[in-house]
Design a protein around this motif. Structure first.
Motif, short mmCIF file in Angstrom:
data_model
loop_
_atom_site.label_atom_id
_atom_site.label_comp_id
_atom_site.label_asym_id
_atom_site.label_seq_id
_atom_site.Cartn_x
_atom_site.Cartn_y
_atom_site.Cartn_z
N PHE A 75 0.82 -1.20 0.00
CA PHE A 75 0.00 0.00 0.00
C PHE A 75 0.86 1.26 0.00
CE2 PHE A 75 -2.53 3.20 2.29
CZ PHE A 75 -3.64 3.24 1.48
N ALA A 76 1.96 1.21 0.72
CA ALA A 76 2.86 2.35 0.87
C ALA A 76 4.26 1.92 0.41
CB ALA A 76 2.87 2.80 2.32
N PRO A 77 5.19 2.87 0.29
CA PRO A 77 6.52 2.55 -0.28
C PRO A 77 7.33 1.52 0.51
CG PRO A 77 6.18 4.92 -0.16
CD PRO A 77 5.04 4.28 0.57
N GLU A 78 8.22 0.86 -0.21
CA GLU A 78 9.23 -0.04 0.38
C GLU A 78 10.17 0.80 1.23
OE1 GLU A 78 12.07 -2.81 1.27
OE2 GLU A 78 10.30 -3.39 0.13
N LEU A 79 10.47 0.32 2.44
CA LEU A 79 11.33 1.08 3.34
C LEU A 79 12.69 0.43 3.57
CD1 LEU A 79 8.76 2.32 5.99
CD2 LEU A 79 9.62 3.49 3.97
N GLY A 80 12.99 -0.64 2.85
CA GLY A 80 14.28 -1.29 3.01
C GLY A 80 15.44 -0.44 2.57
N ASN A 81 15.20 0.52 1.69
CA ASN A 81 16.28 1.38 1.22
C ASN A 81 15.97 2.86 1.45
OD1 ASN A 81 14.29 1.77 -0.68
ND2 ASN A 81 15.65 1.56 -2.43
N VAL A 82 15.08 3.15 2.39
CA VAL A 82 14.69 4.54 2.63
C VAL A 82 15.87 5.38 3.14
CG1 VAL A 82 13.83 4.28 5.00
CG2 VAL A 82 12.82 6.01 3.50
N TRP A 83 16.79 4.75 3.87
CA TRP A 83 17.97 5.48 4.36
C TRP A 83 18.80 5.99 3.19
CZ3 TRP A 83 19.41 7.66 8.66
CH2 TRP A 83 20.75 7.98 8.86
N THR A 84 18.99 5.16 2.17
CA THR A 84 19.73 5.58 0.98
C THR A 84 18.97 6.65 0.22
OG1 THR A 84 20.76 3.41 0.81
CG2 THR A 84 20.73 4.76 -1.18
N ARG A 85 17.64 6.48 0.09
CA ARG A 85 16.83 7.47 -0.64
C ARG A 85 16.88 8.84 0.02
NH1 ARG A 85 12.49 3.47 -0.75
NH2 ARG A 85 11.23 4.92 0.43
N TYR A 86 17.03 8.89 1.33
CA TYR A 86 17.13 10.17 2.04
C TYR A 86 18.57 10.67 2.12
CZ TYR A 86 12.35 10.99 3.51
OH TYR A 86 11.01 11.30 3.53
N GLY A 87 19.49 10.01 1.44
CA GLY A 87 20.88 10.47 1.37
C GLY A 87 21.71 10.08 2.58
N GLY A 88 21.31 9.06 3.30
CA GLY A 88 21.99 8.68 4.53
C GLY A 88 23.41 8.19 4.35
#
Length: 150
Positions: A75-88
């Motif tokens: 239903f909502a986005p995949e969060l396994g790579n959210v750290w990378t997507r936010y530039g972490g």
């Protein structure tokens, strides 16, 4: 010359094949376990904060909307790579602040978009959840998710 499969030969083939495939299954199972423990999972970075973040993830049923490493609802986005997507990987402090701000700002009530509820997480819970998401991003997922956007 007529070759006939005797009953004992058939039994030996059955038992031999069964033993072979059982050993193959056991070997692959052990290899998978070894791989997950020694190669895939970043166990050195598994801190108490990361464990608490997983509890926050579970208590708030985030998996009912999001996927993490392909598991969960779509239903909502995949969060396994959210750290990378936010530039972490380049700016850890900026990614941490950005993720925490995003979670605090919910729901956005943008027309035509799905809304994430406000969970009113404490600062400690937010820090732990972000630590959990950072740790999850560090796992070797062999190319999952297939796109950078999750």
């Amino acid at each position: 010359m007529s070759e006939v499969l005797t009953r004992s030969a058939a039994r030996n083939i059955f038992y031999g094949g069964s033993l072979f495939f059982f050993l193959l299954f056991a070997g692959l199972t052990l290899h998978t376990h070894w791989y997950m423990v020694n190669v895939s999972t970043n166990s050195e970075a598994l801190t108490e904060s990361v464990k608490q973040g997983k509890h926050v993830w579970e208590e708030n049923s985030c998996i009912n909307c999001h996927t993490i490493l392909g598991e969960g609802a779509y239903f909502a986005p995949e969060l396994g790579n959210v750290w990378t997507r936010y530039g972490g990987r380049d700016n850890a402090d900026g990614a941490r602040a950005g993720l925490k701000s995003w979670i605090r700002a919910q729901p956005l009530n943008v027309p035509g978009r799905r809304n994430m509820p406000q969970f009113n997480l404490s600062e400690e819970e937010l820090d732990s959840l972000v630590d959990f998401l950072q740790w999850t991003d560090s796992i070797n997922t062999q190319g999952w998710p297939p796109s950078a956007s999750g």
